[in-house]
Design a protein around this motif. Structure first.
Motif, PDB file in Angstrom:
ATOM      1  N   ARG A 147       0.845  -1.188   0.000  1.00  0.00           N
ATOM      2  CA  ARG A 147       0.000   0.000   0.000  1.00  0.00           C
ATOM      3  C   ARG A 147       0.886   1.244   0.000  1.00  0.00           C
ATOM      4  O   ARG A 147       1.816   1.352   0.809  1.00  0.00           O
ATOM      5  CB  ARG A 147      -0.917   0.013   1.231  1.00  0.00           C
ATOM      6  N   VAL A 148       0.588   2.183  -0.895  1.00  0.00           N
ATOM      7  CA  VAL A 148       1.412   3.381  -1.080  1.00  0.00           C
ATOM      8  C   VAL A 148       0.536   4.619  -0.973  1.00  0.00           C
ATOM      9  O   VAL A 148      -0.568   4.671  -1.531  1.00  0.00           O
ATOM     10  CB  VAL A 148       2.122   3.352  -2.456  1.00  0.00           C
ATOM     11  N   LEU A 149       1.041   5.627  -0.263  1.00  0.00           N
ATOM     12  CA  LEU A 149       0.391   6.928  -0.173  1.00  0.00           C
ATOM     13  C   LEU A 149       1.316   7.955  -0.801  1.00  0.00           C
ATOM     14  O   LEU A 149       2.444   8.153  -0.341  1.00  0.00           O
ATOM     15  CB  LEU A 149       0.108   7.288   1.289  1.00  0.00           C
ATOM     16  N   ASN A 150       0.856   8.605  -1.843  1.00  0.00           N
ATOM     17  CA  ASN A 150       1.629   9.600  -2.580  1.00  0.00           C
ATOM     18  C   ASN A 150       1.029  10.976  -2.301  1.00  0.00           C
ATOM     19  O   ASN A 150      -0.024  11.323  -2.834  1.00  0.00           O
ATOM     20  CB  ASN A 150       1.587   9.278  -4.080  1.00  0.00           C
ATOM     21  N   THR A 151       1.678  11.748  -1.433  1.00  0.00           N
ATOM     22  CA  THR A 151       1.148  13.057  -1.053  1.00  0.00           C
ATOM     23  C   THR A 151       1.726  14.156  -1.935  1.00  0.00           C
ATOM     24  O   THR A 151       2.799  14.007  -2.509  1.00  0.00           O
ATOM     25  CB  THR A 151       1.451  13.365   0.422  1.00  0.00           C
ATOM     26  N   PHE A 152       0.997  15.271  -2.036  1.00  0.00           N
ATOM     27  CA  PHE A 152       1.386  16.371  -2.927  1.00  0.00           C
ATOM     28  C   PHE A 152       1.662  15.779  -4.313  1.00  0.00           C
ATOM     29  O   PHE A 152       2.711  16.006  -4.916  1.00  0.00           O
ATOM     30  CB  PHE A 152       2.608  17.123  -2.393  1.00  0.00           C
ATOM     31  N   ALA A 153       0.701  15.020  -4.801  1.00  0.00           N
ATOM     32  CA  ALA A 153       0.926  14.086  -5.906  1.00  0.00           C
ATOM     33  C   ALA A 153       1.201  14.756  -7.238  1.00  0.00           C
ATOM     34  O   ALA A 153       1.797  14.135  -8.124  1.00  0.00           O
ATOM     35  CB  ALA A 153      -0.284  13.167  -6.050  1.00  0.00           C
ATOM     36  N   TYR A 154       0.738  16.010  -7.426  1.00  0.00           N
ATOM     37  CA  TYR A 154       0.855  16.685  -8.718  1.00  0.00           C
ATOM     38  C   TYR A 154       0.260  15.765  -9.783  1.00  0.00           C
ATOM     39  O   TYR A 154      -0.887  15.342  -9.639  1.00  0.00           O
ATOM     40  CB  TYR A 154       2.304  17.092  -8.977  1.00  0.00           C
ATOM     41  N   THR A 155       0.977  15.420 -10.834  1.00  0.00           N
ATOM     42  CA  THR A 155       0.395  14.575 -11.889  1.00  0.00           C
ATOM     43  C   THR A 155       0.669  13.090 -11.651  1.00  0.00           C
ATOM     44  O   THR A 155       0.577  12.285 -12.577  1.00  0.00           O
ATOM     45  CB  THR A 155       0.913  14.993 -13.274  1.00  0.00           C
ATOM     46  N   VAL A 170      -2.570   2.238  -4.396  1.00  0.00           N
ATOM     47  CA  VAL A 170      -1.871   3.518  -4.412  1.00  0.00           C
ATOM     48  C   VAL A 170      -2.907   4.624  -4.272  1.00  0.00           C
ATOM     49  O   VAL A 170      -3.864   4.694  -5.050  1.00  0.00           O
ATOM     50  CB  VAL A 170      -1.073   3.735  -5.717  1.00  0.00           C
ATOM     51  N   LYS A 171      -2.717   5.481  -3.285  1.00  0.00           N
ATOM     52  CA  LYS A 171      -3.574   6.640  -3.095  1.00  0.00           C
ATOM     53  C   LYS A 171      -2.765   7.909  -3.393  1.00  0.00           C
ATOM     54  O   LYS A 171      -1.702   8.129  -2.802  1.00  0.00           O
ATOM     55  CB  LYS A 171      -4.106   6.704  -1.659  1.00  0.00           C
ATOM     56  N   ASN A 172      -3.254   8.730  -4.312  1.00  0.00           N
ATOM     57  CA  ASN A 172      -2.617   9.988  -4.688  1.00  0.00           C
ATOM     58  C   ASN A 172      -3.420  11.149  -4.119  1.00  0.00           C
ATOM     59  O   ASN A 172      -4.630  11.231  -4.348  1.00  0.00           O
ATOM     60  CB  ASN A 172      -2.552  10.115  -6.211  1.00  0.00           C
ATOM     61  N   VAL A 173      -2.769  12.053  -3.380  1.00  0.00           N
ATOM     62  CA  VAL A 173      -3.460  13.164  -2.724  1.00  0.00           C
ATOM     63  C   VAL A 173      -2.922  14.488  -3.251  1.00  0.00           C
ATOM     64  O   VAL A 173      -1.702  14.700  -3.279  1.00  0.00           O
ATOM     65  CB  VAL A 173      -3.274  13.116  -1.194  1.00  0.00           C
ATOM     66  N   ASP A 174      -3.824  15.386  -3.634  1.00  0.00           N
ATOM     67  CA  ASP A 174      -3.406  16.726  -4.060  1.00  0.00           C
ATOM     68  C   ASP A 174      -4.563  17.696  -3.889  1.00  0.00           C
ATOM     69  O   ASP A 174      -5.732  17.293  -3.918  1.00  0.00           O
ATOM     70  CB  ASP A 174      -2.943  16.719  -5.518  1.00  0.00           C
ATOM     71  N   LEU A 175      -4.207  18.968  -3.755  1.00  0.00           N
ATOM     72  CA  LEU A 175      -5.206  20.008  -3.554  1.00  0.00           C
ATOM     73  C   LEU A 175      -5.815  20.503  -4.858  1.00  0.00           C
ATOM     74  O   LEU A 175      -6.702  21.337  -4.851  1.00  0.00           O
ATOM     75  CB  LEU A 175      -4.563  21.180  -2.792  1.00  0.00           C
ATOM     76  N   SER A 176      -5.339  19.988  -5.988  1.00  0.00           N
ATOM     77  CA  SER A 176      -5.842  20.411  -7.292  1.00  0.00           C
ATOM     78  C   SER A 176      -6.535  19.252  -8.004  1.00  0.00           C
ATOM     79  O   SER A 176      -5.916  18.223  -8.275  1.00  0.00           O
ATOM     80  CB  SER A 176      -4.692  20.928  -8.164  1.00  0.00           C
ATOM     81  N   ARG A 177      -7.812  19.434  -8.312  1.00  0.00           N
ATOM     82  CA  ARG A 177      -8.519  18.417  -9.101  1.00  0.00           C
ATOM     83  C   ARG A 177      -7.907  18.312 -10.501  1.00  0.00           C
ATOM     84  O   ARG A 177      -7.868  17.224 -11.096  1.00  0.00           O
ATOM     85  CB  ARG A 177      -9.997  18.781  -9.216  1.00  0.00           C
ATOM     86  N   LYS A 178      -7.446  19.433 -11.024  1.00  0.00           N
ATOM     87  CA  LYS A 178      -6.898  19.466 -12.379  1.00  0.00           C
ATOM     88  C   LYS A 178      -5.688  18.547 -12.512  1.00  0.00           C
ATOM     89  O   LYS A 178      -5.595  17.749 -13.449  1.00  0.00           O
ATOM     90  CB  LYS A 178      -6.511  20.900 -12.738  1.00  0.00           C
TER      91      LYS A 178
END
Length: 314
Positions: A147-155, A170-178
């Motif tokens: 299990r991987v958490l990728n924070t401030f994931a960007y693209t 894998v979970k990718n987290v970012d403040l931008s939906r874009k």
């Protein structure tokens, strides 16, 4: 003027090995005046000094004369660019090419993996090529089925690398939906499923708290925050706040898991950065061992801005 063809020739092994997005000339090779990045047949010229319109045009033309370049995009990067980006975006990053043909989207390769690059979209074009060795480490070392958490994931370059390396979740987290949607497009280029549930929109600190409360634990947590950011919780500064981030990450890291801690703050020494990470792990009540240090690729000679370490937690 640096000998651009000679600098490009030094990188010939990169496209030959399946990497077509890379730095063709780093600031240490141009006297700090500019950097040149290639992404497929698009060139991205980043200026770190004020030039006249004529000087900009001549430099862009010299970049355009390199073999295989169809269009050249310009990024003006004054010291205050990170603050001005939202109010002077078109001045800092003109949306169209300053030389040659438009390339609004380019699919470029990193070690054979395709990424969607948008040369005129913003100061950041979709992939930070200096972190290529870090993504390679993730792909090579992610636990099979882990299990991987990728924070401030960007693209989602780190998340994609983990998925290609055999991660189970894998979970990718970012403040931008874009940029999360952009990340899903990158997954699709590699034929990987990209359900919305794996792309978490919102503040990373809030998500770390939420994941902790849910009891979620990860075998690898990637921390790659910006050096400076403004948010509803206030101003984030790496040199002041990284220990707090490391502590929150440690809480959601499984026993025996790893934290890949990254910063691109040029003014922060590697020793100071490592002390902050260690302090954060200790604050969370976790013991951590620094397994390896990582840095920018060989196309960034003399680079000191990018610092990264892999920490094994008890």
């Amino acid at each position: 003027m640096p000998d651009l063809p000679a600098l490009l020739a030094r990188r010939a092994h990169l496209p030959a090995g399946g990497t077509t997005v890379y730095r063709a000339a780093h600031t240490t090779e141009t006297g700090g005046l500019f950097a040149l990045d290639l992404a497929g047949d698009a060139a991205v010229l980043s200026l770190y000094a004020d030039l006249s319109a004529g000087e900009e045009a001549r430099l862009a033309a010299a970049c355009g004369a390199l073999p295989g370049v169809a269009g050249v995009y310009l990024k003006r990067r004054p010291v205050e660019a990170r603050h001005a980006a939202n109010v002077a975006r078109e001045q800092l990053s003109p949306p169209g090419p300053v030389w040659g043909d438009a390339r609004p989207e380019v699919t470029a390769l990193e070690a054979g993996v395709p990424f969607l690059i948008r040369p005129g979209g913003d100061l950041s074009i979709g992939l930070f090529s200096d972190a290529r060795p870090l993504r390679a480490w993730v792909r090579a070392h992610v636990p099979e089925g882990g299990r991987v958490l990728n924070t401030f994931a960007y693209t989602c370059g780190f998340g994609l690398s983990a998925a290609l390396g055999g991660a189970g979740t894998v979970k990718n987290v970012d403040l931008s939906r874009k940029v999360l949607a952009w990340g899903q497009e990158n997954y699709a280029l590699s034929g990987l499923p990209a359900p919305d549930s794996d792309f978490l929109y919102g503040d990373v600190f809030e998500w770390l708290g939420r994941l902790r409360k849910r009891g979620d634990r990860f075998d690898l947590v990637v921390l790659d925050p910006p050096s400076f950011a403004r948010g509803k919780a206030g101003v984030w500064r790496v040199e002041r706040d990284y220990a707090r981030l490391a502590a929150l990450a440690a809480v959601v890291t499984a026993p025996g898991g790893r934290v890949l801690a990254v910063t691109n703050h040029a003014g922060l020494s590697g020793a100071a950065f490592e002390r902050m990470v260690a302090a954060g792990l200790a604050e969370a009540g976790r013991r951590g061992q620094l397994l390896t240090r990582l840095g920018a690729g060989e196309d960034y000679p003399g680079a000191v801005h990018l610092k990264a370490g892999v920490w094994a937690l008890d």
